[in-house]
Design a protein around this motif. Sequence first.
Motif, PDB file in Angstrom:
ATOM      1  N   VAL A 147      13.287  48.359  30.770  1.00  0.00           N
ATOM      2  CA  VAL A 147      14.403  49.313  30.745  1.00  0.00           C
ATOM      3  C   VAL A 147      14.295  50.180  29.495  1.00  0.00           C
ATOM      4  N   HIS A 148      14.412  51.483  29.689  1.00  0.00           N
ATOM      5  CA  HIS A 148      14.303  52.424  28.573  1.00  0.00           C
ATOM      6  C   HIS A 148      15.582  52.380  27.740  1.00  0.00           C
ATOM      7  N   LYS A 149      15.490  51.762  26.529  1.00  0.00           N
ATOM      8  CA  LYS A 149      16.659  51.633  25.665  1.00  0.00           C
ATOM      9  C   LYS A 149      16.568  52.479  24.403  1.00  0.00           C
ATOM     10  N   ALA A 150      15.364  52.876  24.016  1.00  0.00           N
ATOM     11  CA  ALA A 150      15.198  53.639  22.779  1.00  0.00           C
ATOM     12  C   ALA A 150      14.018  54.592  22.905  1.00  0.00           C
ATOM     13  N   THR A 151      14.136  55.730  22.245  1.00  0.00           N
ATOM     14  CA  THR A 151      13.033  56.680  22.121  1.00  0.00           C
ATOM     15  C   THR A 151      12.746  56.872  20.637  1.00  0.00           C
ATOM     16  N   ILE A 152      11.496  56.683  20.245  1.00  0.00           N
ATOM     17  CA  ILE A 152      11.099  56.891  18.853  1.00  0.00           C
ATOM     18  C   ILE A 152      10.016  57.960  18.808  1.00  0.00           C
ATOM     19  N   ILE A 153      10.261  59.005  18.047  1.00  0.00           N
ATOM     20  CA  ILE A 153       9.246  60.027  17.786  1.00  0.00           C
ATOM     21  C   ILE A 153       8.429  59.571  16.587  1.00  0.00           C
ATOM     22  N   TRP A 154       7.111  59.491  16.770  1.00  0.00           N
ATOM     23  CA  TRP A 154       6.227  59.023  15.698  1.00  0.00           C
ATOM     24  C   TRP A 154       5.333  60.170  15.234  1.00  0.00           C
ATOM     25  N   LEU A 155       5.365  60.440  13.930  1.00  0.00           N
ATOM     26  CA  LEU A 155       4.673  61.588  13.354  1.00  0.00           C
ATOM     27  C   LEU A 155       3.446  61.134  12.547  1.00  0.00           C
ATOM     28  N   HIS A 156       2.302  61.675  12.901  1.00  0.00           N
ATOM     29  CA  HIS A 156       1.040  61.289  12.263  1.00  0.00           C
ATOM     30  C   HIS A 156       0.907  61.902  10.869  1.00  0.00           C
ATOM     31  N   ASP A 157      -0.103  61.442  10.136  1.00  0.00           N
ATOM     32  CA  ASP A 157      -0.400  61.959   8.801  1.00  0.00           C
ATOM     33  C   ASP A 157      -1.226  63.242   8.903  1.00  0.00           C
ATOM     34  N   VAL A 158      -1.406  63.907   7.779  1.00  0.00           N
ATOM     35  CA  VAL A 158      -2.234  65.100   7.701  1.00  0.00           C
ATOM     36  C   VAL A 158      -3.660  64.779   8.166  1.00  0.00           C
ATOM     37  N   CYS A 202      15.692  66.403  24.961  1.00  0.00           N
ATOM     38  CA  CYS A 202      15.216  66.160  26.326  1.00  0.00           C
ATOM     39  C   CYS A 202      15.316  64.694  26.737  1.00  0.00           C
ATOM     40  N   GLU A 203      15.740  63.843  25.794  1.00  0.00           N
ATOM     41  CA  GLU A 203      15.856  62.420  26.079  1.00  0.00           C
ATOM     42  C   GLU A 203      17.256  62.071  26.576  1.00  0.00           C
ATOM     43  N   PRO A 204      17.389  60.991  27.370  1.00  0.00           N
ATOM     44  CA  PRO A 204      18.708  60.598  27.876  1.00  0.00           C
ATOM     45  C   PRO A 204      19.699  60.351  26.737  1.00  0.00           C
ATOM     46  N   GLU A 205      20.935  60.741  26.930  1.00  0.00           N
ATOM     47  CA  GLU A 205      21.938  60.592  25.881  1.00  0.00           C
ATOM     48  C   GLU A 205      22.243  59.135  25.557  1.00  0.00           C
ATOM     49  N   ASN A 206      22.050  58.245  26.534  1.00  0.00           N
ATOM     50  CA  ASN A 206      22.462  56.858  26.334  1.00  0.00           C
ATOM     51  C   ASN A 206      21.411  55.999  25.641  1.00  0.00           C
ATOM     52  N   VAL A 207      20.233  56.543  25.315  1.00  0.00           N
ATOM     53  CA  VAL A 207      19.221  55.735  24.638  1.00  0.00           C
ATOM     54  C   VAL A 207      19.283  55.972  23.138  1.00  0.00           C
ATOM     55  N   MET A 208      18.948  54.929  22.376  1.00  0.00           N
ATOM     56  CA  MET A 208      18.904  55.042  20.930  1.00  0.00           C
ATOM     57  C   MET A 208      17.757  55.959  20.523  1.00  0.00           C
ATOM     58  N   LYS A 209      17.986  56.793  19.507  1.00  0.00           N
ATOM     59  CA  LYS A 209      16.955  57.711  19.020  1.00  0.00           C
ATOM     60  C   LYS A 209      16.418  57.202  17.685  1.00  0.00           C
ATOM     61  N   GLY A 210      15.103  57.249  17.538  1.00  0.00           N
ATOM     62  CA  GLY A 210      14.472  56.835  16.290  1.00  0.00           C
ATOM     63  C   GLY A 210      13.398  57.818  15.877  1.00  0.00           C
TER      64      GLY A 210
END
Length: 223
Positions: free
Chosen positions: A21-32, A104-112
């Motif tokens: 079940v999709h409970k959280a979305t985390i955007i992961w940012l790479h290094d230079v 663009c992510e569902p409002e009910n999921v945790m954002k990270g």
Amino acid sequence: MASSSANIKFGKTFYVWPTGVHKATIIWLHDVEFTGYCSVAALKSLKHPNIKWICPTAPKRPVTSLGGEVTTAWCDMTKASENMLDDFENLNDVNEYITSIFSCEPENVMKGLGGIGLGAAQALYYTSYYAFGWVPISPQIVIGINGWLPGWRRLEYNMCNTTLGAANRAATSQILLMHGTSDDVISSAFGYKCADSFRKAGFPTLFKQCGGSKHRLIQCVLL
């Protein structure tokens, strides 16, 4: 530092999809010098079935600390130090991009939000801007590895001199900062000062030092 915001072009975005079940979305940012794809295998190995990981790729731009080499970077950066110049214009452009992804992510999921090196710096910058009321979406989980906070010296000032509710917004972000004791790009002491500035400004922040390995090695081990 010059900004190329008028012609900004982000690279390809990669995903690690939840198997449950999709409970959280985390955007992961790479290094230079890296891409979003570089993080995919490591994030898959974490096997968090309820997390959707989004791994965007930064635009290509000249990087001052690399002698003007054109490579993937969220913003320009000078030689890393406590007094380094910050490329606020491009940092703000990426803040808008992060907001567009979250939107663009569902409002009910945790954002990270998280990242390593320059990606961690961008993630922490976005987090501070949410507290100031300058970006609209709260990153409830924030992870930074071998990073720093651009504009760290003005964090408390901005918290006291921006819109009402800054302290309440800051309290919504749980921040974990990890730093290698022998990082040869960003010193652990600088990482700690940034973490301390977050704590003093009212952000729930945990700082954890990790065993002495070099910056690139920590990318492989901790991601």
